[in-house]
Design a protein around this motif. Structure first.
Motif: not given
Length: 363
Positions: A133-145
């Motif tokens: 689930i965290a993969g898409p965030m890592e690929i797009n360099n997204i760091n949620p609060a």
């Protein structure tokens, strides 16, 4: 089936802004067939999708139905640019992404996500749920609060799973739970559009309703637009606001849900709806339409109307002229049909027994 396993009443989606999110015009995908020696010469092409046109509004749910092999899943992969279109155009919020490069697609990828049909093959068995689930965030360099781990656990709760499942592997879950993980992965980047490619067809019937209700709740609460691809007409009617019917690579009819299910105009839509089982054994108002013959090969589709070889209304004109997708009559605005001799919408579901059975005509 328990109360938790039944479909909730169809609910309206989140209010749409009326803004066009996705605009598809003449979308085409032909797969080349190689032959000869040494198999470097193209001898034909499989016309999987051939001139598909439709729009999706913000927050809208569009159902895409048809029998196996009609091009539904290929259309979904073209919309997400997992496949390169042969022709036509796909515009997202006015931007043409038909042949956009990987760099040009990068800012759009996060806004268009896909839920795949098979929950067993769409999840990497070597990765934990948290990593998937965290993969898409890592690929797009997204760091949620709060960090990615906290966001993943929040998504697990949203789709009805426990945050404690974070470190487990896919093989430890059932099919329905795996599909929920796939839904959570699709939600990770806060998409505006989700292409759901038969998301419940591989699941046990007892849990299909749970997943559909989950998707419907997400669509309503988050305002996400859906293109819901399926062959189960009852689920599509429950989930979608508009429905498009495909046959052999083309859309033959598209309309608002109630208009299409109660007043179908295309003979194929009529036959498709008549084949859907009715829970009421005493309801004999709809006659079963049995189509004879097989679906023609997409390698060599019939001339003119592609449905004419199985249509009981086929005439000479059907073989020489391809019917355009147009609005017929003014009772249902936006109800488009591609047929030279459409059914009477007011008499939908009441086909006379004197009408000859569907036949097969030779090319």
């Amino acid at each position: 089936m328990s109360a938790e396993q039944t479909l909730t009443e169809p609910a309206d989606a989140a209010p749409s802004s009326g803004k066009t999110l996705l605009e598809v015009n003449g979308l085409t995908k032909h797969f080349p067939v190689m032959g000869g020696f040494p198999f470097k010469r193209q001898v034909g092409a499989v016309q999987a999708v051939d001139g598909v046109t439709f729009n999706v509004q913000e927050g809208e749910s569009l159902g895409l139905v048809g029998e196996s092999g009609c091009g539904k899943s290929t259309t979904g992969r073209l919309l997400t640019r997992l496949l390169e279109p042969t022709g036509g155009s796909v515009k997202y919020l006015g931007q043409d992404i038909t042949h956009a490069t990987r760099k040009e697609l990068a800012p759009i990828r996060s806004e268009i996500q896909m839920i795949f049909q098979d929950p067993y093959s769409s999840l990497n068995p070597r990765h934990t749920v948290g990593t998937i689930i965290a993969g898409p965030m890592e690929i797009n360099n997204i760091n949620p609060a709060g960090g990615r781990a906290a966001r993943v656990k929040e998504l697990l709760e949203i789709v009805g799973l426990s945050p404690e499942h974070y470190n487990r592997f896919p093989h430890e879950f059932s099919g329905g739970q795996r599909q929920r993980i796939g839904v959570a992965r699709a939600l990770a980047l806060n998409p505006k559009l989700i292409i759901a490619d038969e998301p419940v067809s591989a699941l046990d019937v007892s849990i299909q309703a749970q997943v559909v209700n989950l998707l419907q709740g997400l669509q309503r609460d988050l305002g996400i637009a859906f293109v819901f691809i399926a062959h189960d007409l009852s689920i599509v009617r429950h989930f979608s606001q508009r429905v498009a019917v495909m046959y052999l690579g083309k859309i033959v009819e598209i309309a608002e849900r109630d208009a299409l299910y109660t007043r179908p105009r295309h003979p194929y839509t009529h036959a498709l709806l008549s084949a859907a089982p009715d829970a009421d054994p005493d309801n004999m108002s709809v006659e079963r339409i049995r189509l004879t013959g097989d679906v023609p090969s997409p390698l060599n589709p019939p001339s003119g109307c592609r449905f004419r070889t199985r249509c009981w209304k086929a005439q000479e004109k059907c073989a020489t002229e391809e019917p355009p997708l147009l609005q017929i009559g003014g009772n249902d605005p936006g109800h488009l049909t591609a047929c030279h001799f459409p059914e009477d919408g007011d008499a939908a579901g009441k086909r006379s027994a004197t009408v000859p059975a569907a036949r097969t005509t030779e090319d």
